[in-house]
Write a protein that holds these residues in place. Structure first.
Motif, PDB file in Angstrom:
ATOM      1  N   UNK A   1       0.828  -1.209   0.000  1.00 11.31           N
ATOM      2  CA  UNK A   1       0.000   0.000   0.000  1.00 11.31           C
ATOM      3  C   UNK A   1       0.864   1.261   0.000  1.00 11.31           C
ATOM      4  N   UNK A   2       1.864   1.299   0.871  1.00 10.32           N
ATOM      5  CA  UNK A   2       2.741   2.470   0.944  1.00 10.32           C
ATOM      6  C   UNK A   2       3.482   2.680  -0.365  1.00 10.32           C
TER       7      UNK A   2
ATOM      8  N   UNK B   1       4.437   5.696  -5.135  1.00  7.77           N
ATOM      9  CA  UNK B   1       4.667   5.703  -6.584  1.00  7.77           C
ATOM     10  C   UNK B   1       3.725   6.672  -7.284  1.00  7.77           C
ATOM     11  N   UNK B   2       2.481   6.695  -6.832  1.00  3.60           N
ATOM     12  CA  UNK B   2       1.494   7.581  -7.452  1.00  3.60           C
ATOM     13  C   UNK B   2       1.876   9.055  -7.311  1.00  3.60           C
TER      14      UNK B   2
ATOM     15  N   UNK C   1      -6.728  -4.842   2.240  1.00  3.57           N
ATOM     16  CA  UNK C   1      -5.693  -3.815   2.138  1.00  3.57           C
ATOM     17  C   UNK C   1      -4.772  -4.065   0.944  1.00  3.57           C
ATOM     18  N   UNK C   2      -4.482  -5.336   0.696  1.00  2.00           N
ATOM     19  CA  UNK C   2      -3.652  -5.661  -0.467  1.00  2.00           C
ATOM     20  C   UNK C   2      -4.369  -5.297  -1.755  1.00  2.00           C
TER      21      UNK C   2
ATOM     22  N   UNK D   1      -4.362   0.536  -7.009  1.00  2.00           N
ATOM     23  CA  UNK D   1      -3.511   1.695  -7.272  1.00  2.00           C
ATOM     24  C   UNK D   1      -2.443   1.404  -8.319  1.00  2.00           C
ATOM     25  N   UNK D   2      -2.020   0.140  -8.412  1.00  2.00           N
ATOM     26  CA  UNK D   2      -0.926  -0.201  -9.331  1.00  2.00           C
ATOM     27  C   UNK D   2      -1.230   0.168 -10.777  1.00  2.00           C
ATOM     28  N   UNK D   3      -2.346  -0.270 -11.362  1.00  3.75           N
ATOM     29  CA  UNK D   3      -2.612   0.159 -12.747  1.00  3.75           C
ATOM     30  C   UNK D   3      -2.827   1.655 -12.869  1.00  3.75           C
TER      31      UNK D   3
END
Length: 534
Positions: free
Chosen positions: A290-291, A296-297, A422-423, A429-431
């Motif tokens: 998550x962090x 990254x964002x 949470x995962x 968020x990754x894509x």
């Protein structure tokens, strides 16, 4: 007539080191001859590896193979003892492939080329030594040798803040190495039998308190290299300042040393302590995911965004390691191999982009797909692999880890639901941050102030070849995972079984030292519901 046994593993480890000593004697100032020499050394060494494993390595056993033991320094009890099993063999092949491609990616290095390729070959030898060492002192020596070339490669050939990044890297990793030495020596000298053999260390019957202290030491040391939050802050700086080929090695191989060390020492050698700390590892893995995704964002620097992405993806390795299932542990090893290939491809492409734009700031780019269509296509393929698109290796690794922890009968349902939720946030968020990266760099209007050399603006055949050598196995593993998993399936099953067999011992033990500690709360019914096999 006695058949001479060829020391294949020793040869593959020592060959790059010996070959590097010849480089100062090569009459070449511009580096044109040296680069071909270094590439030839890498190719020969990879060929030796592949032949040795193909001809002498069996997939039907979990024992160490190609084992070689020679007395090195008897006064210290130091032996040259090497061997490979399912945990180390795929990582050795990964090291060979990525190092060769990194040498090929360094084709334009003109500043001190002899020193550069000398350090790369020394680093290559140390990497192989870390994964193959079966003597603790040899493992530690190889681990330390690996730090010096990385420090010099960043501090001499890095960006504007290279001295800061290199110093931060060496401080974090060198200080963390002290914990490896202290923990290993404590285990080696415990009991009547003093030994540095890693297999023998795993057979000793340690008090739980000693196991816990050694586990903490290894966790800190390997956690820095993985890296685990909050020991990760050196990584974005190192990646942003390192040249693209060194970032390929750093993300593709060196981070995997942390995961390898956790499995080899924390899980396999200290199973009782691992049971106590496994919930913490899962929590740290979720935090990493998550962090890393949120960080990254928020990054506008291309390489720092990819570095934060690496932190996020390595969180899955932690969860798989702590899943108590062979499927989760299998997925953790696959995730290390997969991330090594994907991260190497993305960092290489970021380097090719920088060579043409002379900037890594995404807000200074835009509309580059028209001028660099091949780069755009390759970058998109790498991003799709990183966001775990089905049919690519990242999907298989992350799915195995998810299923491994979700089907674990050791964790409570509430704990598993919380971890999964949470995962999933990190997965969502990754894509977003990867597609946003593609949009900022390649879509929209071109920045009129950004100057791109129209001559050879797009990737050239050498660069396409390097990327293809990484994307092809990514797709191949995604479509047929057994290409990799078959090399370590039996080993992960054995390691997971060893940990599970220690569960009844831990549950039945009543340690006054631990009853009032935080460790007991990690093992409370709210987090763990031990369901022992009947």
């Amino acid at each position: 007539m006695e058949i001479i046994q060829i020391p294949w593993l020793t040869a593959t480890i020592i060959f790059p080191l010996i070959a590097s000593l010849v480089i100062p004697l090569i009459p070449d100032k511009e580096g044109k001859t040296v680069r071909w020499y270094a590439l030839s050394v890498g190719l020969i060494d990879l060929a030796l590896m592949v032949y040795a494993f193909w001809d002498n390595y069996s997939l039907e056993t979990t024992k160490f193979q190609l084992t070689e033991t020679y007395s090195w320094i008897p006064q210290l009890g130091l032996n040259w003892s090497v061997g490979v099993d399912g945990l180390s063999m795929p990582l050795i092949i990964l090291s060979g492939l990525i190092t060769i491609l990194a040498i090929l990616a360094s084709w334009k290095v003109s500043h001190k080329p002899k020193l550069y390729y000398f350090l790369v070959l020394v680093l290559f030898s140390a990497q192989l030594g870390v994964f193959a060492a079966q003597d603790f002192l040899l493992f530690f020596i190889m681990w330390e040798i690996e730090l010096v070339p990385v420090y010099l490669l960043i501090s001499i050939w890095g960006g504007k803040k290279r001295q800061y990044a290199a110093t931060k890297f060496i401080l974090y990793t060198a200080l963390a190495s002290i914990f490896i030495l202290v923990a290993g020596l404590a285990m080696a000298f415990y009991g009547d039998n003093v030994t540095f053999d890693i297999t023998q260390l795993g057979l000793k019957d340690y008090p739980l308190a000693l196991e816990l202290l050694a586990y903490v030491g290894f966790l800190i040391a390997f956690g820095v290299k993985l890296p685990i939050f909050p020991l990760h802050t050196w990584l974005p700086d190192a990646h942003s300042e390192a040249s693209a080929p060194i970032s390929m090695i750093l993300a593709g191989v060196l981070l995997k040393m942390g995961g390898y060390g956790l499995i080899r020492f924390n899980v396999e050698t200290l199973p009782h302590a691992h049971i106590k700390f496994a919930p913490l590892l899962v929590i740290l893995g979720v935090i990493n995911i998550v962090y890393g995704a949120f960080t990254a964002f928020g990054q506008t620097n291309l390489k720092r965004r990819l570095a934060s992405s690496s932190i996020s993806h390595m969180g899955f390795v932690l969860i798989g390691i702590a899943s108590f299932t062979d499927l989760g542990l299998n997925g953790a090893v696959l995730q290390m191999v997969s991330h090594g290939l994907i991260a190497a491809a993305l960092f290489f492409l970021s380097g090719t982009t920088y060579e043409r734009t002379h900037t890594l700031m995404m807000d200074e780019m835009g509309g580059m797909a028209q001028k660099m269509p091949k780069t755009f296509a390759l970058f998109t393929a790498g991003a799709m692999a990183s966001l775990a698109l089905p049919g690519m290796s990242g999907f298989v690794g992350e799915l195995s880890i998810f299923l491994g922890v979700a089907t674990s009968d050791v964790y409570s349902s509430a704990f598993k639901v919380g971890v999964t939720f949470l995962t999933a946030v990190g997965l969502i968020l990754t894509p977003i941050y990867l597609l946003s990266m593609l949009r900022q760099v390649f879509y929209g209007e071109s920045n009129p102030q950004l100057k791109i050399d129209n001559y050879q603006a797009d990737v050239q055949p050498r660069e396409i070849f390097i990327t293809a050598c990484l994307l092809i196995p990514i797709i191949a593993i995604g479509l047929y995972p057994k290409l990799v998993t078959s090399t370590y399936d039996l080993k992960t099953v054995e390691v997971a079984s060893k940990v599970r067999s220690a569960l009844p011992v831990i549950v039945q033990q009543q340690e006054p030292l631990l009853n009032a500690s935080l460790l007991n709360t990690w093992q409370s019914p709210a987090l763990i519901a031990p369901q022992l096999p009947k």
